[in-house]
Design an enzyme around this catalytic site. Structure first.
Site, short mmCIF file in Angstrom:
data_model
loop_
_atom_site.label_atom_id
_atom_site.label_comp_id
_atom_site.label_asym_id
_atom_site.label_seq_id
_atom_site.Cartn_x
_atom_site.Cartn_y
_atom_site.Cartn_z
N GLY A 162 0.80 -1.22 0.00
CA GLY A 162 0.00 0.00 0.00
C GLY A 162 0.83 1.27 0.00
O GLY A 162 0.31 2.36 0.22
N ASP B 44 9.19 14.01 5.14
CA ASP B 44 9.81 14.49 6.37
C ASP B 44 8.79 14.93 7.41
O ASP B 44 9.04 14.80 8.62
CB ASP B 44 10.74 15.67 6.06
CG ASP B 44 11.91 15.26 5.19
OD1 ASP B 44 12.22 14.05 5.15
OD2 ASP B 44 12.51 16.15 4.54
N HIS C 148 -35.66 -31.59 7.16
CA HIS C 148 -35.39 -32.28 5.89
C HIS C 148 -36.42 -31.90 4.84
O HIS C 148 -36.72 -32.69 3.95
CB HIS C 148 -35.38 -33.80 6.08
CG HIS C 148 -34.39 -34.28 7.08
ND1 HIS C 148 -33.07 -34.54 6.77
CD2 HIS C 148 -34.52 -34.54 8.41
CE1 HIS C 148 -32.44 -34.95 7.86
NE2 HIS C 148 -33.29 -34.94 8.86
N SER D 49 -42.73 -10.13 -13.05
CA SER D 49 -42.47 -10.80 -14.32
C SER D 49 -42.85 -9.90 -15.48
O SER D 49 -43.82 -9.14 -15.41
CB SER D 49 -43.26 -12.11 -14.40
OG SER D 49 -43.14 -12.71 -15.68
N LYS E 19 -47.59 -11.38 -10.92
CA LYS E 19 -46.61 -12.19 -10.20
C LYS E 19 -45.80 -11.32 -9.24
O LYS E 19 -45.38 -10.22 -9.58
CB LYS E 19 -45.66 -12.87 -11.19
CG LYS E 19 -44.87 -14.03 -10.60
CD LYS E 19 -44.18 -14.80 -11.73
CE LYS E 19 -43.55 -16.09 -11.20
NZ LYS E 19 -42.44 -15.82 -10.30
#
Length: 478
Positions: A99, A132, A188, A318, A324
């Site tokens: 950097g 400096d 599940h 849509s 939709k």
């Protein structure tokens, strides 16, 4: 064609646009490293301005920096912190891994702006020299990582944490509001035992609370600054006490508990604290991915899906199917989560890129963390504002699913045994019966027994049915 001026560095003269505050090293970087479109994060400009101001204050207090030069540097840093001169930081992410070029960009801009304020020529380096004076007691090797840590900590605490807290509070409010709505659970992706909608959403709130706690823990390492380690961590050219003084000044300016890192070699040769922080962002992203997908799934429909939740309509869903409505906020948040997970992979590799006394993937690391924090912040805010706060339960549909569920038979298992309870469920499924009808036809329980034991409202907390009346014939095993 723009007018040019001559700027110099250790390699010689460079032509720089006359109206720009940067100098020779910034111009060299632009010429050799204009790669892609990704510029250094804006957060790094602010954090570096804080760092340079703090360093000037510490050097002045230590008697190393002249009072007039100190005032010029501080004034310029304050201008940058107020949003000025940001167009003077044009460097790309893909530069030297230390950097250094960006540190010099900051040094040169501050120096030249001080020259303007003092009435001297740009590039004269009088009265303020970029190395400096602006870079006094510093190296890119300790200032850039310190600026990274400041930027990350400020961005997380000031933007991300409030956004996640607000999302947490909105979800928790829904959880409390819906605690009386008994719904069917699913494991599940199949029917399971009941819980309340409030309980389900309480899990989401808890995930976010845990994510915030992980972030808070990770920030402890980010608050330890490399500044004062200079080139390799030994502190050469930094006065004794500078590291502690400048860290205290940064803490004062930011209101965050920054301290001088006890071991500079660790925080200059590696950036494990940022890798850990990125990992917590990845974990948060995983939580948000799950939450968004759950809501997307439970709101699917409206007539051929679960349809347990009604989500707000943000826009037509849509271009071909009228009427939709799509879960677009959930989709946006899941894409954000995937990007954050990908960013974490890059940060992990970057964090491992420490060779001997210096990590050389610093711009990569802060670029990815800054993006992760930004998109997570905005994503959480949008998700809360345009989805969570307007989501409502479909009580009729939820009740219907509970009444039809075969997994309510679980409450019968302690009373009639697992095998008989299983037979009831399969008999109901095979003969298209309700659970109650199947249980009565098989004769394993009486109607009063069934009504007492199979009560969904009882099943949303620790509950074991007790045998209070003689069971129907064949209820007991053996």
């Amino acid at each position: 064609m723009n007018d040019l001026r001559k700027e110099t560095d250790s390699l010689g003269e460079v032509n720089v646009p006359a109206d720009k505050l940067w100098g020779a090293q910034t111009q060299r970087s632009l010429e050799h490293f204009s790669i892609g479109r990704d510029l250094m994060p804006r957060e790094m400009i602010q954090s570096y301005a804080i760092l340079k101001k703090a360093a000037a204050n510490a050097n002045y207090a230590g008697g190393r920096l002249d009072g007039k030069i100190h005032k010029l540097i501080v004034h310029t840093c304050d201008e940058i912190l107020a949003g000025q001169h940001h167009d003077m930081f044009p460097l790309h992410v893909w530069m030297t891994g230390s950097g250094t070029q960006f540190n010099m960009n900051v040094n040169e801009v501050i120096s030249n702006r001080c020259c303007q304020l003092a009435g001297t020529a740009l590039g004269s380096k009088l009265p303020v020299h970029p190395n400096d004076h602006v870079n006094m007691s510093q190296s890119s090797n300790d200032s850039f990582p310190s600026a990274m840590y400041i930027a990350a900590a400020m961005n997380v605490t000031q933007r991300l944490v409030p956004a996640v807290e607000a999302l947490h509070d909105a979800i928790a409010a829904k959880s409390n509001q819906w605690d009386d709505i008994v719904k069917i659970g699913r494991t599940h992706m199949q029917d399971a035992t009941p819980l309340t909608l409030g309980q389900e959403w309480s899990g989401y709130a808890a995930m976010l609370a845990d994510g915030l706690a992980r972030i808070d823990d990770a920030l402890k390492g980010v608050f330890r600054l490399a500044l004062g380690g200079t080139a390799v961590g030994t502190g050469i050219n930094a006065a004794p006490g500078f590291a502690e003084a400048v860290a205290a000044e940064i803490a004062r300016l930011t209101g965050l508990p920054f301290v001088s890192a006890p071991n500079k070699f660790a925080v200059q040769g590696a950036h494990d604290a940022l890798v850990q922080l990125s990992g917590t962002l990845r974990t948060l992203a995983g939580s948000l991915y799950k939450i968004a997908n759950d809501i997307r799934l439970l709101s699917c429909g409206p007539r051929a899906g679960f349809a347990e939740l009604r989500i707000p309509e943000n826009e037509p869903g849509s271009s071909i199917m009228p009427g939709k409505v799509n879960p677009t906020q959930a989709e946006a948040l899941t894409m954000i989560a995937v990007q954050v997970m990908a960013n974490d992979v890059a940060v992990g590799f970057g964090g491992a890129g420490g060779y001997l006394e210096m990590n050389v993937y610093k711009p990569l690391i802060i670029h990815n963390i800054a993006q992760s924090v930004t998109i997570l912040t905005d994503g959480c805010t949008n998700f809360r504002t345009f989805l969570v706060e307007g989501t409502e339960p479909n009580r009729k549909k939820i009740k219907e699913y509970v009444e039809r569920s075969l997994m309510l038979v679980t409450a019968l298992a302690p009373v009639i045994g697992y095998d008989k309870a299983s037979r009831i469920a399969h008999y109901a499924m095979d003969n298209d019966l309700t659970l109650k009808s199947a249980a009565l036809k098989l004769g394993f329980v009486t109607e009063p027994e069934f009504d007492r034991i199979v009560d969904p409202a009882k099943m949303v907390k620790p509950y074991v049915a007790e045998i209070k009346v003689p069971l129907a014939i064949g209820a007991k095993t053996g």
